[in-house]
Design a protein around this motif. Structure first.
Motif, PDB file in Angstrom:
ATOM      1  N   VAL A  23       0.837  -1.208   0.000  1.00 28.35           N
ATOM      2  CA  VAL A  23       0.000   0.000   0.000  1.00 28.35           C
ATOM      3  C   VAL A  23       0.865   1.249   0.000  1.00 28.35           C
ATOM      4  O   VAL A  23       0.638   2.188  -0.773  1.00 28.35           O
ATOM      5  N   TRP A  24       1.880   1.293   0.862  1.00 27.10           N
ATOM      6  CA  TRP A  24       2.774   2.463   0.902  1.00 27.10           C
ATOM      7  C   TRP A  24       3.459   2.673  -0.444  1.00 27.10           C
ATOM      8  O   TRP A  24       3.542   3.802  -0.947  1.00 27.10           O
ATOM      9  N   GLN A  25       3.936   1.577  -1.022  1.00 23.58           N
ATOM     10  CA  GLN A  25       4.602   1.683  -2.316  1.00 23.58           C
ATOM     11  C   GLN A  25       3.641   2.164  -3.394  1.00 23.58           C
ATOM     12  O   GLN A  25       3.986   3.011  -4.229  1.00 23.58           O
ATOM     13  N   GLY A  26       2.405   1.653  -3.379  1.00 25.53           N
ATOM     14  CA  GLY A  26       1.418   2.071  -4.367  1.00 25.53           C
ATOM     15  C   GLY A  26       1.064   3.543  -4.251  1.00 25.53           C
ATOM     16  O   GLY A  26       0.938   4.249  -5.263  1.00 25.53           O
ATOM     17  N   LEU A  27       0.905   4.041  -3.023  1.00 25.01           N
ATOM     18  CA  LEU A  27       0.604   5.464  -2.830  1.00 25.01           C
ATOM     19  C   LEU A  27       1.763   6.332  -3.318  1.00 25.01           C
ATOM     20  O   LEU A  27       1.549   7.398  -3.912  1.00 25.01           O
ATOM     21  N   GLU A  28       2.965   5.882  -3.074  1.00 24.60           N
ATOM     22  CA  GLU A  28       4.138   6.643  -3.494  1.00 24.60           C
ATOM     23  C   GLU A  28       4.266   6.670  -5.012  1.00 24.60           C
ATOM     24  O   GLU A  28       4.485   7.734  -5.610  1.00 24.60           O
ATOM     25  N   ARG A  29       4.087   5.532  -5.646  1.00 31.30           N
ATOM     26  CA  ARG A  29       4.249   5.451  -7.100  1.00 31.30           C
ATOM     27  C   ARG A  29       3.128   6.159  -7.851  1.00 31.30           C
ATOM     28  O   ARG A  29       3.357   6.783  -8.892  1.00 31.30           O
ATOM     29  N   SER A  30       1.917   6.080  -7.321  1.00 34.61           N
ATOM     30  CA  SER A  30       0.764   6.659  -8.016  1.00 34.61           C
ATOM     31  C   SER A  30       0.665   8.169  -7.864  1.00 34.61           C
ATOM     32  O   SER A  30      -0.002   8.843  -8.647  1.00 34.61           O
ATOM     33  N   GLY A  31       1.311   8.704  -6.833  1.00 33.87           N
ATOM     34  CA  GLY A  31       1.172  10.116  -6.542  1.00 33.87           C
ATOM     35  C   GLY A  31      -0.056  10.442  -5.712  1.00 33.87           C
ATOM     36  O   GLY A  31      -0.331  11.614  -5.445  1.00 33.87           O
ATOM     37  N   PHE A  32      -0.805   9.423  -5.269  1.00 28.74           N
ATOM     38  CA  PHE A  32      -1.992   9.664  -4.446  1.00 28.74           C
ATOM     39  C   PHE A  32      -1.609   9.966  -2.994  1.00 28.74           C
ATOM     40  O   PHE A  32      -2.424  10.484  -2.233  1.00 28.74           O
ATOM     41  N   GLY A  33      -0.382   9.622  -2.603  1.00 23.99           N
ATOM     42  CA  GLY A  33       0.073   9.944  -1.261  1.00 23.99           C
ATOM     43  C   GLY A  33       0.551  11.386  -1.185  1.00 23.99           C
ATOM     44  O   GLY A  33       1.048  11.948  -2.163  1.00 23.99           O
ATOM     45  N   ILE A  34       0.390  11.980  -0.018  1.00 24.57           N
ATOM     46  CA  ILE A  34       0.854  13.349   0.205  1.00 24.57           C
ATOM     47  C   ILE A  34       1.905  13.310   1.312  1.00 24.57           C
ATOM     48  O   ILE A  34       1.628  12.858   2.423  1.00 24.57           O
ATOM     49  N   GLY A  35       3.101  13.773   0.995  1.00 29.51           N
ATOM     50  CA  GLY A  35       4.179  13.732   1.976  1.00 29.51           C
ATOM     51  C   GLY A  35       4.707  12.321   2.147  1.00 29.51           C
ATOM     52  O   GLY A  35       4.391  11.410   1.365  1.00 29.51           O
ATOM     53  N   PRO A  36       5.501  12.084   3.181  1.00 29.13           N
ATOM     54  CA  PRO A  36       6.032  10.745   3.434  1.00 29.13           C
ATOM     55  C   PRO A  36       4.889   9.760   3.696  1.00 29.13           C
ATOM     56  O   PRO A  36       3.941  10.081   4.416  1.00 29.13           O
ATOM     57  N   VAL A  37       4.970   8.575   3.114  1.00 35.99           N
ATOM     58  CA  VAL A  37       3.907   7.588   3.312  1.00 35.99           C
ATOM     59  C   VAL A  37       4.392   6.348   4.062  1.00 35.99           C
ATOM     60  O   VAL A  37       3.570   5.581   4.576  1.00 35.99           O
ATOM     61  N   TRP A  38       5.698   6.143   4.152  1.00 39.11           N
ATOM     62  CA  TRP A  38       6.211   4.920   4.768  1.00 39.11           C
ATOM     63  C   TRP A  38       6.217   5.017   6.291  1.00 39.11           C
ATOM     64  O   TRP A  38       6.561   6.042   6.871  1.00 39.11           O
ATOM     65  N   SER A  39       5.829   3.918   6.929  1.00 40.56           N
ATOM     66  CA  SER A  39       5.838   3.776   8.387  1.00 40.56           C
ATOM     67  C   SER A  39       4.879   4.731   9.096  1.00 40.56           C
ATOM     68  O   SER A  39       5.011   4.962  10.300  1.00 40.56           O
ATOM     69  N   VAL A  40       3.918   5.297   8.370  1.00 42.26           N
ATOM     70  CA  VAL A  40       2.953   6.222   8.969  1.00 42.26           C
ATOM     71  C   VAL A  40       1.552   5.876   8.478  1.00 42.26           C
ATOM     72  O   VAL A  40       1.373   5.063   7.564  1.00 42.26           O
ATOM     73  N   ILE A  41       0.543   6.502   9.101  1.00 47.23           N
ATOM     74  CA  ILE A  41      -0.793   6.511   8.515  1.00 47.23           C
ATOM     75  C   ILE A  41      -0.722   7.528   7.385  1.00 47.23           C
ATOM     76  O   ILE A  41      -0.556   8.725   7.628  1.00 47.23           O
ATOM     77  N   PRO A  42      -0.809   7.093   6.125  1.00 48.24           N
ATOM     78  CA  PRO A  42      -0.453   7.983   5.015  1.00 48.24           C
ATOM     79  C   PRO A  42      -1.531   9.012   4.684  1.00 48.24           C
ATOM     80  O   PRO A  42      -2.717   8.694   4.619  1.00 48.24           O
ATOM     81  N   ASN A  43      -1.069  10.243   4.483  1.00 54.63           N
ATOM     82  CA  ASN A  43      -1.961  11.274   3.984  1.00 54.63           C
ATOM     83  C   ASN A  43      -2.219  11.023   2.500  1.00 54.63           C
ATOM     84  O   ASN A  43      -1.392  10.415   1.820  1.00 54.63           O
ATOM     85  N   PHE A  44      -3.340  11.498   1.991  1.00 55.25           N
ATOM     86  CA  PHE A  44      -3.700  11.131   0.627  1.00 55.25           C
ATOM     87  C   PHE A  44      -4.541  12.212  -0.047  1.00 55.25           C
ATOM     88  O   PHE A  44      -5.193  13.029   0.620  1.00 55.25           O
ATOM     89  N   VAL A  45      -4.505  12.188  -1.361  1.00 56.59           N
ATOM     90  CA  VAL A  45      -5.316  13.084  -2.170  1.00 56.59           C
ATOM     91  C   VAL A  45      -6.791  12.732  -1.956  1.00 56.59           C
ATOM     92  O   VAL A  45      -7.187  11.578  -2.097  1.00 56.59           O
TER      93      VAL A  45
END
Length: 257
Positions: A23-45
């Motif tokens: 999930v973290w990798q997908g958010l990072e690659r897709s650009g749907f994540g906002i800010g750091p996404v690894w090891s956190v509850i990820p922020n998102f578009v």
């Protein structure tokens, strides 16, 4: 995948570790994540849209007290709670202080001239909220937790630290979260995974609502809710890093004697 791309708390559950990494990798690659996404509850578009969808439910609208996790993607949830006149309860991030919780009352914020936008951030509510112990939290009408991966039937996993399960168990044991209190989360739709990917354990609380940027899911999950904390499953590092936990455990044991 190299070790530095694994979660900070990897190793407690290998199956959940893998789904979190994906999930973290997908958010990072897709650009749907906002800010750091690894090891956190990820922020998102679309986090604001997800919060709006959650706020349309009758259960949210009827709630007077709301608990919400401290993470950035739930800032819109906390802001909506304050704008809707609800008393908000939020934990100290990572439970690292000598007190666990803060009470954020919109009426008091108005009296002090504190903006709701500031108070909805973890930095803001740490400055302007009322510091309290777990036992001082009122009965909760609606609970929001952060998630990394969830399933449509209501399974969830967080970042792997176990904070959400621990505090939910404490509140259940104290009677602050009741059997019918709704449990909800807001995520990006890409964080939805197939049901077998997130196996719910005895101490896990299933979700009743999942709000994304594109839909609201009412899970209809009727699985039994845990009655309290499974203290045997609390990790040694949690006792070491959460200052008040040993004292709280002793107080809760004393209540049962």
């Amino acid at each position: 995948m190299t070790d530095d791309r694994k979660g900070r708390w990897a190793g407690r559950n290998e199956t959940k570790d893998h789904v979190r990494e994906e999930v973290w990798q997908g958010l990072e690659r897709s650009g749907f994540g906002i800010g750091p996404v690894w090891s956190v509850i990820p922020n998102f578009v679309g986090a604001d849209l997800a919060a709006w969808r959650l706020a349309q439910t009758p259960e949210w609208q009827a709630a007077r007290t709301v608990k919400c996790n401290p993470d950035p993607p739930q800032i819109p949830v906390r802001l909506r709670a304050l704008l809707d006149g609800k008393v908000l309860y939020a934990p100290v991030p990572y439970l690292t202080e000598g007190f666990p919780y803060l009470r954020i009352d919109p009426a008091r914020l108005r009296e002090k001239g504190v903006s709701f936008e500031l108070a909805a951030t973890s930095e803001g509510y740490m400055m302007h909220g009322e510091r309290i112990d777990f036992e001082a939290v009122e009965p909760l009408d609606f609970c929001v937790v952060g998630s990394v991966a969830v399933t449509r039937p209501g399974g969830r996993t967080g970042k792997g630290a176990g904070f959400a399960d621990l505090e939910t168990g404490i509140f259940r044991e104290l009677g602050i979260i009741r059997p019918g209190t709704p449990m909800a989360t807001t995520i990006h739709s890409s964080q939805l995974v197939a049901e077998p990917r997130v196996v719910m354990q005895a101490h896990d609380s299933p979700l009743d609502f999942i709000a994304t940027e594109s839909e609201l899911i009412r899970t209809g999950n009727e699985a039994p809710r845990p009655a309290g904390v499974d203290w045997d499953s609390v990790q040694p590092d949690q006792f070491e890093t959460i200052p008040f936990l040993r004292d709280l455990h002793a107080r809760m044991r004393a209540r049962k004697v």
